[in-house]
Design a protein around this motif. Structure first.
Motif, short mmCIF file in Angstrom:
data_model
loop_
_atom_site.label_atom_id
_atom_site.label_comp_id
_atom_site.label_asym_id
_atom_site.label_seq_id
_atom_site.Cartn_x
_atom_site.Cartn_y
_atom_site.Cartn_z
N LYS A 189 0.83 -1.21 0.00
CA LYS A 189 0.00 0.00 0.00
C LYS A 189 0.87 1.26 0.00
O LYS A 189 0.60 2.20 -0.75
CB LYS A 189 -0.92 -0.02 1.23
N GLN A 190 1.92 1.27 0.79
CA GLN A 190 2.81 2.43 0.84
C GLN A 190 3.50 2.64 -0.50
O GLN A 190 3.62 3.76 -0.99
CB GLN A 190 3.85 2.26 1.95
N VAL A 191 3.96 1.55 -1.10
CA VAL A 191 4.61 1.64 -2.42
C VAL A 191 3.60 2.15 -3.44
O VAL A 191 3.92 3.03 -4.26
CB VAL A 191 5.21 0.29 -2.85
N ALA A 192 2.40 1.63 -3.40
CA ALA A 192 1.35 2.06 -4.33
C ALA A 192 1.10 3.56 -4.20
O ALA A 192 1.00 4.27 -5.21
CB ALA A 192 0.06 1.28 -4.07
N ASP A 193 1.04 4.04 -2.97
CA ASP A 193 0.83 5.47 -2.75
C ASP A 193 2.00 6.29 -3.28
O ASP A 193 1.80 7.35 -3.89
CB ASP A 193 0.63 5.76 -1.25
N MET A 194 3.22 5.81 -3.09
CA MET A 194 4.41 6.50 -3.59
C MET A 194 4.43 6.57 -5.11
O MET A 194 4.93 7.53 -5.69
CB MET A 194 5.68 5.81 -3.09
N LEU A 195 3.89 5.52 -5.75
CA LEU A 195 3.91 5.43 -7.21
C LEU A 195 2.64 5.96 -7.86
O LEU A 195 2.54 6.01 -9.08
CB LEU A 195 4.12 3.97 -7.64
N SER A 196 1.65 6.30 -7.04
CA SER A 196 0.34 6.74 -7.53
C SER A 196 -0.33 5.68 -8.40
O SER A 196 -0.88 5.97 -9.47
CB SER A 196 0.47 8.06 -8.31
N ILE A 197 -0.25 4.43 -7.92
CA ILE A 197 -0.94 3.31 -8.57
C ILE A 197 -1.68 2.54 -7.48
O ILE A 197 -1.52 2.81 -6.30
CB ILE A 197 0.02 2.39 -9.36
N SER A 198 -2.49 1.56 -7.87
CA SER A 198 -3.26 0.82 -6.87
C SER A 198 -2.40 -0.25 -6.19
O SER A 198 -1.43 -0.76 -6.76
CB SER A 198 -4.48 0.16 -7.51
N GLU A 199 -2.80 -0.59 -4.99
CA GLU A 199 -2.13 -1.65 -4.23
C GLU A 199 -2.25 -2.99 -4.97
O GLU A 199 -1.32 -3.78 -5.00
CB GLU A 199 -2.75 -1.75 -2.84
N VAL A 200 -3.40 -3.22 -5.57
CA VAL A 200 -3.62 -4.46 -6.33
C VAL A 200 -2.63 -4.54 -7.50
O VAL A 200 -2.05 -5.60 -7.76
CB VAL A 200 -5.08 -4.54 -6.85
N TYR A 201 -2.41 -3.42 -8.17
CA TYR A 201 -1.46 -3.40 -9.29
C TYR A 201 -0.04 -3.69 -8.81
O TYR A 201 0.69 -4.46 -9.44
CB TYR A 201 -1.54 -2.05 -10.00
N VAL A 202 0.35 -3.14 -7.67
CA VAL A 202 1.68 -3.43 -7.10
C VAL A 202 1.81 -4.92 -6.83
O VAL A 202 2.81 -5.55 -7.18
CB VAL A 202 1.95 -2.62 -5.80
N ARG A 203 0.79 -5.50 -6.22
CA ARG A 203 0.81 -6.93 -5.92
C ARG A 203 0.95 -7.76 -7.19
O ARG A 203 1.75 -8.71 -7.25
CB ARG A 203 -0.47 -7.31 -5.15
N LYS A 204 0.19 -7.40 -8.21
CA LYS A 204 0.27 -8.15 -9.47
C LYS A 204 1.62 -7.98 -10.17
O LYS A 204 2.13 -8.92 -10.76
CB LYS A 204 -0.88 -7.74 -10.40
N ILE A 205 2.20 -6.80 -10.08
CA ILE A 205 3.53 -6.57 -10.65
C ILE A 205 4.55 -7.44 -9.91
O ILE A 205 5.39 -8.10 -10.54
CB ILE A 205 3.91 -5.08 -10.58
N GLU A 206 4.49 -7.46 -8.59
CA GLU A 206 5.44 -8.25 -7.80
C GLU A 206 5.32 -9.75 -8.09
O GLU A 206 6.30 -10.47 -8.03
CB GLU A 206 5.26 -7.99 -6.31
N LYS A 207 4.11 -10.20 -8.39
CA LYS A 207 3.89 -11.63 -8.67
C LYS A 207 4.07 -11.97 -10.15
O LYS A 207 3.80 -13.09 -10.56
CB LYS A 207 2.48 -12.03 -8.23
N SER A 208 4.50 -11.01 -10.95
CA SER A 208 4.70 -11.19 -12.39
C SER A 208 3.39 -11.50 -13.12
O SER A 208 3.40 -12.11 -14.17
CB SER A 208 5.73 -12.28 -12.69
N GLN A 209 2.27 -11.08 -12.54
CA GLN A 209 0.98 -11.27 -13.19
C GLN A 209 0.66 -10.11 -14.13
O GLN A 209 -0.20 -10.23 -14.99
CB GLN A 209 -0.12 -11.42 -12.15
N ARG A 210 1.33 -8.99 -13.92
CA ARG A 210 1.19 -7.81 -14.78
C ARG A 210 2.57 -7.21 -15.00
O ARG A 210 3.44 -7.30 -14.15
CB ARG A 210 0.29 -6.74 -14.14
N ASN A 211 2.73 -6.57 -16.14
CA ASN A 211 3.97 -5.89 -16.45
C ASN A 211 3.75 -4.38 -16.38
O ASN A 211 2.79 -3.87 -16.96
CB ASN A 211 4.47 -6.26 -17.85
N PRO A 212 4.64 -3.69 -15.69
CA PRO A 212 4.49 -2.24 -15.59
C PRO A 212 4.89 -1.56 -16.89
O PRO A 212 5.70 -2.09 -17.65
CB PRO A 212 5.45 -1.87 -14.46
N GLY A 213 4.34 -0.38 -17.11
CA GLY A 213 4.79 0.43 -18.23
C GLY A 213 6.15 1.03 -17.92
O GLY A 213 6.64 0.96 -16.79
N ARG A 214 6.75 1.63 -18.91
CA ARG A 214 8.09 2.20 -18.74
C ARG A 214 8.11 3.26 -17.64
O ARG A 214 9.04 3.28 -16.82
CB ARG A 214 8.55 2.81 -20.08
#
Length: 78
Positions: free
Chosen positions: A19-44
């Motif tokens: 949640k803290q990382v998501a707030d720092m990046l201005s993205i959702s916590e769910v998106y951070v979780r999916k990025i960390e699990k390699s379920q989603r790829n972040p944009g550049r």
């Protein structure tokens, strides 16, 4: 084995929650979780934000996105 272990390790080393990382990046916590699990790829832009907060090159945080694969199989056209 998760290819993004370094991404998770850097977050935990700094005692940050997803949640803290998501707030720092201005993205959702769910998106951070999916990025960390390699379920989603972040944009550049998001990769560069991760690089900025962790001080680690994006190539080390997201090695799966920078892997070079050389396809040696070809289709023979007759």
């Amino acid at each position: 084995m998760n290819l993004r272990e370094r991404l998770v390790a850097e977050r935990l080393k700094r005692n940050l929650t997803q949640k803290q990382v998501a707030d720092m990046l201005s993205i959702s916590e769910v998106y951070v979780r999916k990025i960390e699990k390699s379920q989603r790829n972040p944009g550049r832009e998001t990769m560069l934000k991760f690089e900025s907060i962790y001080g680690i090159p994006d190539r080390k945080l997201f090695p799966d996105l920078f892997r070079v694969s050389i396809d040696t199989k070809r289709i023979n056209i007759i």
